[in-house]
Design a protein around this motif. Structure first.
Motif, PDB file in Angstrom:
ATOM      1  N   ILE A 154       7.963  -0.560  -3.404  1.00 45.14           N
ATOM      2  CA  ILE A 154       6.533  -0.321  -3.415  1.00 45.14           C
ATOM      3  C   ILE A 154       5.773  -1.157  -3.952  1.00 45.14           C
ATOM      4  O   ILE A 154       5.727  -1.509  -5.106  1.00 45.14           O
ATOM      5  N   ALA A 155       4.816  -1.819  -3.021  1.00 44.47           N
ATOM      6  CA  ALA A 155       3.853  -2.939  -3.683  1.00 44.47           C
ATOM      7  C   ALA A 155       2.609  -2.414  -3.359  1.00 44.47           C
ATOM      8  O   ALA A 155       2.045  -2.170  -2.306  1.00 44.47           O
ATOM      9  N   ASP A 156       1.739  -2.053  -4.510  1.00 41.61           N
ATOM     10  CA  ASP A 156       0.545  -1.621  -4.663  1.00 41.61           C
ATOM     11  C   ASP A 156      -0.248  -1.985  -5.698  1.00 41.61           C
ATOM     12  O   ASP A 156       0.089  -2.723  -6.798  1.00 41.61           O
ATOM     13  N   ARG A 171       0.279   5.511  -2.126  1.00 51.00           N
ATOM     14  CA  ARG A 171      -0.231   6.786  -1.493  1.00 51.00           C
ATOM     15  C   ARG A 171      -0.510   6.789  -0.159  1.00 51.00           C
ATOM     16  O   ARG A 171      -0.532   5.754   0.689  1.00 51.00           O
ATOM     17  N   GLY A 172      -0.862   7.918   0.249  1.00 51.85           N
ATOM     18  CA  GLY A 172      -1.091   8.083   1.810  1.00 51.85           C
ATOM     19  C   GLY A 172      -0.140   7.818   2.692  1.00 51.85           C
ATOM     20  O   GLY A 172       0.875   8.379   2.493  1.00 51.85           O
ATOM     21  N   ILE A 173      -0.441   6.972   3.610  1.00 52.53           N
ATOM     22  CA  ILE A 173       0.947   6.850   4.840  1.00 52.53           C
ATOM     23  C   ILE A 173       1.784   5.876   4.200  1.00 52.53           C
ATOM     24  O   ILE A 173       3.063   6.180   4.357  1.00 52.53           O
ATOM     25  N   GLY A 174       1.659   5.223   3.151  1.00 49.41           N
ATOM     26  CA  GLY A 174       2.625   4.335   2.536  1.00 49.41           C
ATOM     27  C   GLY A 174       3.579   5.120   1.801  1.00 49.41           C
ATOM     28  O   GLY A 174       4.712   4.900   1.847  1.00 49.41           O
ATOM     29  N   ALA A 175       3.058   5.958   1.211  1.00 45.49           N
ATOM     30  CA  ALA A 175       3.640   7.051   0.019  1.00 45.49           C
ATOM     31  C   ALA A 175       4.613   7.865   0.890  1.00 45.49           C
ATOM     32  O   ALA A 175       5.885   8.208   0.670  1.00 45.49           O
ATOM     33  N   GLY A 191       0.879  -1.363   0.096  1.00 40.22           N
ATOM     34  CA  GLY A 191       0.070   0.035   0.041  1.00 40.22           C
ATOM     35  C   GLY A 191       0.835   1.281   0.054  1.00 40.22           C
ATOM     36  O   GLY A 191       0.507   2.180   0.528  1.00 40.22           O
ATOM     37  N   GLY A 192       1.871   1.133  -0.779  1.00 40.73           N
ATOM     38  CA  GLY A 192       2.705   2.202  -0.780  1.00 40.73           C
ATOM     39  C   GLY A 192       2.863   3.158  -1.673  1.00 40.73           C
ATOM     40  O   GLY A 192       3.791   4.371  -1.599  1.00 40.73           O
TER      41      GLY A 192
END
Length: 256
Positions: A52-54, A33-37, A30-31
């Motif tokens: 980054i896995a999304d 956007r949001g917290i992950g990004a 979940g990288g």
């Protein structure tokens, strides 16, 4: 110099370095956007190599390119795709040091008397089973690498205090806390730490005029990923401005 002295020196260098994750390899689900990004950027700024896995291919690819990382399409509800994300890290840099199980969905609201089990199972497949997949394959890789590692899982203030989210979301996030504690118990012998973060969000805080920000959460994850938290495991780091710890509407009683 014996090995223990050398290891201590290396740890001190990591802690004192402005790049607190220098040379470490991380996977963030979940990288995109949001917290992950936000965490991916902070990790990269601190010297980490980030995968980054999304499922957001365009956004995820762009972010990975901007931080010198890698992107892989990954639906965490599918175990083989999480396993593939871990393999990307190993094939790229030969190791895995940090696994941030961040992917999740908000799900749906409604009364417990009308809850749809098919919807609940879909949410659990992502929010809970996805974390199981992440811990499983990160642990396998870290054990084989014999260098230890750190696994961080996203829970929520909803796991601590009722009434902050839907029934299914609350259940999934509280289950993650238990899973983190039990796996911390098993994996500690391998030098692998397992911890949780529990963000609250922008609303509600004991700090007047100050709500939660993505950067606050990213910095908390950075701490748990770094050697600065080397003696912290089985812990849930709550990032809520004190919201779940105290009831501020009675604070007038402290006035003279």
């Amino acid at each position: 110099m014996d090995n223990n002295t050398s290891d201590t020196k290396d740890t001190l260098v990591q802690i004192l370095s402005p790049q607190r994750l220098r040379g470490k390899v991380a996977v963030i689900t979940g990288g995109a956007r949001g917290i992950g990004a936000a965490t991916a950027r902070v990790f990269a700024e601190n010297g980490a190599h980030v995968v980054i896995a999304d499922i957001l291919n365009e956004v995820g690819t762009s972010l990975a390119e901007s931080i010198g990382g890698r992107y892989i399409q990954c639906d965490v509800s599918k175990e083989e795709e999480v396993e593939s994300a871990v393999k990307v890290a190993v094939e790229w840099k030969g190791r895995l040091d940090i696994m941030f199980n961040n992917a999740g969905i908000a799900g749906f609201g409604g009364s417990i008397t009308n809850i749809r089990m098919d919807q609940m199972m879909t949410l659990l497949a992502i929010n809970l089973h996805g974390v199981v997949h992440g811990i499983k394959h990160a642990a396998r890789t870290m054990i084989a690498g014999k260098r230890g590692g750190t696994i961080i899982c996203s829970s929520s203030s909803a796991a601590i205090m009722g009434g902050l989210a839907s029934h299914s979301y609350t259940m999934s996030k509280e289950a993650i806390l238990g899973l983190a504690r039990s796996t911390a118990c098993e994996l500690g012998v391998h030098g692998i730490r397992v911890n949780c973060i529990s963000p609250h969000g922008e609303r509600g805080s004991l700090l007047r005029g100050r709500g939660g920000r993505l950067e606050d959460v990213a910095q908390a994850v950075l701490f748990l990923a770094s050697d600065e938290s080397g003696f912290v495991t089985g812990h849930n780091l709550v990032i809520d401005g004190g919201y779940t710890s105290a009831f501020s509407q009675m604070s007038f009683i402290y006035n003279d």
